[in-house]
Enzyme design. Structure first.
Site, PDB file in Angstrom:
ATOM      1  N   ASP A 124     -16.639  -8.779  -2.534  1.00 25.47           N
ATOM      2  CA  ASP A 124     -15.682  -7.929  -1.826  1.00 25.47           C
ATOM      3  C   ASP A 124     -16.053  -7.770  -0.357  1.00 25.47           C
ATOM      4  OD1 ASP A 124     -14.964  -7.579  -4.456  1.00 25.47           O
ATOM      5  OD2 ASP A 124     -15.171  -5.386  -4.467  1.00 25.47           O
ATOM      6  N   ASP A 196     -10.963  -7.021   2.865  1.00 26.40           N
ATOM      7  CA  ASP A 196     -12.038  -7.250   1.915  1.00 26.40           C
ATOM      8  C   ASP A 196     -12.204  -8.759   1.828  1.00 26.40           C
ATOM      9  OD1 ASP A 196     -12.274  -4.536   1.433  1.00 26.40           O
ATOM     10  OD2 ASP A 196     -12.066  -4.694  -0.756  1.00 26.40           O
ATOM     11  N   ASP A 247      -8.913 -13.015  -6.245  1.00 27.91           N
ATOM     12  CA  ASP A 247      -9.659 -13.841  -7.202  1.00 27.91           C
ATOM     13  C   ASP A 247      -9.397 -13.520  -8.670  1.00 27.91           C
ATOM     14  OD1 ASP A 247     -11.085 -11.498  -6.888  1.00 27.91           O
ATOM     15  OD2 ASP A 247     -13.045 -12.458  -6.620  1.00 27.91           O
ATOM     16  N   CYS A 346     -16.473 -12.054  -8.607  1.00 27.44           N
ATOM     17  CA  CYS A 346     -16.618 -10.793  -7.853  1.00 27.44           C
ATOM     18  C   CYS A 346     -18.074 -10.396  -7.653  1.00 27.44           C
ATOM     19  CB  CYS A 346     -15.937  -9.643  -8.589  1.00 27.44           C
ATOM     20  SG  CYS A 346     -14.184  -9.838  -8.858  1.00 27.44           S
TER      21      CYS A 346
HETATM   22  O1  DAV Z   1      -6.508  -7.818 -11.817  1.00 26.14           O
HETATM   23  O2  DAV Z   1      -7.107  -5.865 -11.196  1.00 26.14           O
HETATM   24  C1  DAV Z   1      -9.094  -7.668  -9.813  1.00 26.14           C
HETATM   25  C2  DAV Z   1      -9.770  -8.276  -8.627  1.00 26.14           C
HETATM   26  C3  DAV Z   1     -11.211  -8.043  -8.706  1.00 26.14           C
HETATM   27  N1  DAV Z   1     -11.910  -8.388  -7.488  1.00 26.14           N
HETATM   28  C4  DAV Z   1      -7.021  -7.076 -11.005  1.00 26.14           C
HETATM   29  C5  DAV Z   1      -7.604  -7.646  -9.727  1.00 26.14           C
END
Ligand code: DAV
Length: 367
Positions: A124, A196, A247, A346
């Site tokens: 992030d 981000d 992502d 992530c």
């Molecule tokens: O599907 O809530 C999540 C992205 C995590 N970096 C979602 C997006």
């Protein structure tokens, strides 16, 4: 006359650069893996309402700055350790952030935050483009000091030759945030550059980025101009009212192979000639605690190389689909990490991958 400063053949190989990563799929050599130690529930801001799952919003309002639940953190930390082991078994060096305190309130002359968040999701916060580490100006006030846990690593990479590009420190004053129910509008204004890093994906000479509730056009312009003409930065549409981080919407796994969310992905001519695979639905039980994100982090996989991906062990439909598509899947337990907002992509920052600035996406001269 013979040039005696020249090294004999075979010994003039360049040492491996400290930081070198241009894509999401080239063979992985070194990676930062996040940590949830001393993490806190983030202090609440109205601008978070568009992205945080409904059930978590009240928790953040009431418990901002207090420790994340110890039992859940312990289970997730064990999975993170398991990830480190798997990476090392595959010859990848895994490095970790410093353990810092995220539960201390802080503020600026204009605002205060009940505490920080965690060092769990380096994706992030940081972006590696070639030999440069970019520090993102994140818009959640609770994340203002998040980089501190990573500064030892960044300084070390810098001392070993990496470039270090911190974005301008954002002020995060009220002018940045749009509140209320302005449907169709982003939670952040164009007051100052914010983004981000996880709203960007890297494809060699190309970066692809989505506008989101944490990334504005000003921030994207900052990245574009800071990287200069060697790179092309393209904003793509995504169909995601809760957009925050690209992502779990698109995951390039190899040149010409893009895994996508079946609803959020919007076709773009950049991907002319690419095979597009819609990800099967996640398998996570409905009652699984999810504070930050949706179960679609199932598709937030990490490539070890263009043939091998780390996938959550219980995402069998995804494992089957990727296997049929020609990939080798390495299953890793990771559902407890999901609870805190992400999966393998992530929680990592790939600092070294083989390869350079290839051209993988469609350019006008190709058409
Ligand atoms: O599907 O809530 C999540 C992205 C995590 N970096 C979602 C997006």
């Amino acid at each position: 006359m013979r040039d005696d400063t020249r090294q004999p053949a075979g010994q003039n190989r360049e040492p491996r650069p400290a930081v070198n990563s241009y894509t999401e799929w080239d063979p992985l050599r070194e990676v930062v893996v996040g940590s949830l130690q001393n993490g806190a529930f983030p202090g609440w801001q109205e601008s978070m309402a568009r992205v945080v799952p409904d059930a978590a919003q009240q928790v953040f309002r009431e418990r901002g700055g207090t420790p994340l639940p110890a039992g859940l953190v312990k289970a997730a930390e064990e999975e993170l350790e398991g990830l480190v082991e798997v990476l090392e078994d595959h010859g990848v060096t895994a490095v970790r952030p410093d353990t810092v305190q995220h539960q201390t309130p802080f503020g600026t002359p204009s605002w205060s935050s009940a505490g920080g968040l965690y060092a769990g999701m380096p994706r992030d916060l940081l972006m590696v483009v070639g030999d440069a580490i970019i520090e993102a100006p994140m818009s959640w006030r609770s994340r203002y000091h998040e980089v501190d846990a990573f500064r030892s690593l960044i300084k070390s990479y810098f001392r070993r030759g990496a470039r270090w590009l911190p974005a301008p420190r954002p002020q995060l004053t009220d002018e940045l945030y749009r509140t209320g129910d302005a449907a169709g509008e982003w939670a952040v204004t164009e007051f100052e550059p914010v983004f981000d890093a996880a709203d960007f994906l890297r494809f060699g000479r190309d970066l692809v980025v989505q506008r989101s509730h944490v990334t504005n056009a000003f921030g994207i312009d900052w990245v574009r101009r800071s990287l200069g003409p060697e790179f092309r930065v393209t904003v793509v549409d995504t169909d995601d009212p809760h957009a925050m981080h690209i992502d779990a919407t698109m995951a390039p796994l190899a040149p010409g192979k893009l895994l996508v969310h079946p609803k959020r992905y919007v076709p773009h001519p950049l991907f002319d000639g690419w095979e597009i695979l819609p990800a099967p639905a996640p398998t996570l039980p409905r009652d699984w605690p999810m504070y930050f994100c949706s179960p679609w982090v199932s598709m937030n996989v990490l490539s070890l190389n263009p043939e091998t991906v780390l996938v959550e062990r219980q995402e069998q439909p995804l494992i089957d689909a990727l296997t049929a598509w020609g990939f080798r899947c390495v299953p890793v337990d990771f559902r407890h990490v999901y609870t805190f907002g992400g999966s393998f992509h992530c929680v990592t920052l790939d600092t070294v991958r083989d390869g350079g600035t290839g051209r993988y996406l469609s350019w006008p001269e190709d058409r």
